[in-house]
Design a protein around this motif. Structure first.
Motif, PDB file in Angstrom:
ATOM      1  N   ASP A  87      36.532  23.547  40.748  1.00 57.02           N
ATOM      2  CA  ASP A  87      37.041  23.302  39.318  1.00 57.02           C
ATOM      3  C   ASP A  87      38.735  23.528  39.212  1.00 57.02           C
ATOM      4  O   ASP A  87      39.141  24.512  39.833  1.00 57.02           O
ATOM      5  N   PRO A  88      39.483  22.689  38.828  1.00 56.88           N
ATOM      6  CA  PRO A  88      40.984  22.897  39.078  1.00 56.88           C
ATOM      7  C   PRO A  88      41.516  24.193  38.026  1.00 56.88           C
ATOM      8  O   PRO A  88      42.591  24.591  38.391  1.00 56.88           O
ATOM      9  N   VAL A 127      45.176  31.574  39.323  1.00 56.79           N
ATOM     10  CA  VAL A 127      45.747  32.420  40.115  1.00 56.79           C
ATOM     11  C   VAL A 127      47.219  32.558  40.254  1.00 56.79           C
ATOM     12  O   VAL A 127      47.934  33.476  40.137  1.00 56.79           O
ATOM     13  N   TYR A 128      48.009  31.242  39.593  1.00 56.95           N
ATOM     14  CA  TYR A 128      49.384  31.199  39.364  1.00 56.95           C
ATOM     15  C   TYR A 128      49.617  31.766  37.778  1.00 56.95           C
ATOM     16  O   TYR A 128      50.986  31.552  37.558  1.00 56.95           O
ATOM     17  N   GLU A 129      48.732  32.036  37.242  1.00 56.82           N
ATOM     18  CA  GLU A 129      49.147  32.191  35.883  1.00 56.82           C
ATOM     19  C   GLU A 129      49.965  33.871  35.928  1.00 56.82           C
ATOM     20  O   GLU A 129      49.618  34.759  36.590  1.00 56.82           O
ATOM     21  N   ASN A 130      51.047  33.644  35.183  1.00 54.23           N
ATOM     22  CA  ASN A 130      52.007  34.793  34.774  1.00 54.23           C
ATOM     23  C   ASN A 130      52.621  35.101  36.398  1.00 54.23           C
ATOM     24  O   ASN A 130      52.871  36.295  36.520  1.00 54.23           O
ATOM     25  N   LYS A 131      52.644  34.042  37.242  1.00 55.36           N
ATOM     26  CA  LYS A 131      53.231  34.603  38.422  1.00 55.36           C
ATOM     27  C   LYS A 131      54.641  33.552  38.724  1.00 55.36           C
ATOM     28  O   LYS A 131      54.776  32.405  38.281  1.00 55.36           O
ATOM     29  N   GLN A 132      55.632  33.905  39.638  1.00 53.34           N
ATOM     30  CA  GLN A 132      56.703  33.210  39.643  1.00 53.34           C
ATOM     31  C   GLN A 132      56.400  32.607  41.277  1.00 53.34           C
ATOM     32  O   GLN A 132      56.445  33.409  41.979  1.00 53.34           O
ATOM     33  N   PRO A 148      47.714  26.697  26.086  1.00 56.56           N
ATOM     34  CA  PRO A 148      46.417  26.272  25.489  1.00 56.56           C
ATOM     35  C   PRO A 148      45.298  26.764  26.475  1.00 56.56           C
ATOM     36  O   PRO A 148      45.575  27.108  27.781  1.00 56.56           O
ATOM     37  N   VAL A 149      44.153  27.249  26.042  1.00 59.97           N
ATOM     38  CA  VAL A 149      42.875  27.784  26.822  1.00 59.97           C
ATOM     39  C   VAL A 149      41.921  26.710  26.953  1.00 59.97           C
ATOM     40  O   VAL A 149      41.530  26.352  25.978  1.00 59.97           O
ATOM     41  N   TYR A 150      41.878  26.407  28.037  1.00 63.15           N
ATOM     42  CA  TYR A 150      41.110  25.003  28.307  1.00 63.15           C
ATOM     43  C   TYR A 150      39.456  25.537  28.593  1.00 63.15           C
ATOM     44  O   TYR A 150      38.477  24.686  28.912  1.00 63.15           O
ATOM     45  N   ARG A 151      39.135  26.781  28.707  1.00 65.79           N
ATOM     46  CA  ARG A 151      37.747  27.245  28.641  1.00 65.79           C
ATOM     47  C   ARG A 151      37.268  27.899  27.640  1.00 65.79           C
ATOM     48  O   ARG A 151      37.534  28.585  27.034  1.00 65.79           O
ATOM     49  N   SER A 206      52.864  27.620  46.891  1.00 64.43           N
ATOM     50  CA  SER A 206      53.038  26.547  46.218  1.00 64.43           C
ATOM     51  C   SER A 206      51.868  26.076  45.330  1.00 64.43           C
ATOM     52  O   SER A 206      50.732  26.299  45.839  1.00 64.43           O
ATOM     53  N   THR A 207      51.836  25.675  44.208  1.00 64.28           N
ATOM     54  CA  THR A 207      50.699  25.189  43.460  1.00 64.28           C
ATOM     55  C   THR A 207      50.235  23.737  43.962  1.00 64.28           C
ATOM     56  O   THR A 207      49.211  23.305  43.660  1.00 64.28           O
TER      57      THR A 207
END
Length: 115
Positions: free
Chosen positions: A79-80, A86-91, A112-115, A69-70
């Protein structure tokens, strides 16, 4: 004096002696907690099976929530954004009812890209 009287009461035969409360409340003397008594009390067998399966599934689900879980962060990064990459593009949900392909979902929805 009063405290001493209470502490001496713990050695009373009512608690420790033969036929005392401690001997009567031992796990070996309770019905249904040994294999021999469980074989005798047939009505308790489904209860132990159902409760054992329930405890097993609850432990497995809580472990899955802690690992997948996230909501739980096991890394020590402050940094959050780094932790959530890690959870980008993962189910991470249990079932994919809609049949959504998660491998390239963030590029499709233009997040959006926050970096």
């Amino acid at each position: 004096m009063f405290l001493n009287k209470i502490l001496r009461a713990a050695d009373h035969p009512y608690l420790m002696g033969s036929g005392g409360r401690k001997a009567n409340n031992a796990l070996s003397s309770m019905q249904g907690l040994t294999v021999k008594s469980l074989k005798h009390h047939v009505a308790l067998q489904p209860l132990f099976i159902i409760m054992g399966a329930g405890v097993t599934f609850v432990c497995a689900y809580v472990g899955r929530l802690a690992m997948k879980s996230t909501d739980v962060n096991w890394s020590k990064k402050k940094d959050p954004v780094e932790c959530m990459q890690v959870y980008e593009n993962k189910q991470f949900k249990t079932f994919n009812v809609g049949g959504v392909d998660h491998s390239n979902l963030s590029t499709i929805r233009n997040e959006p890209v926050y970096r």
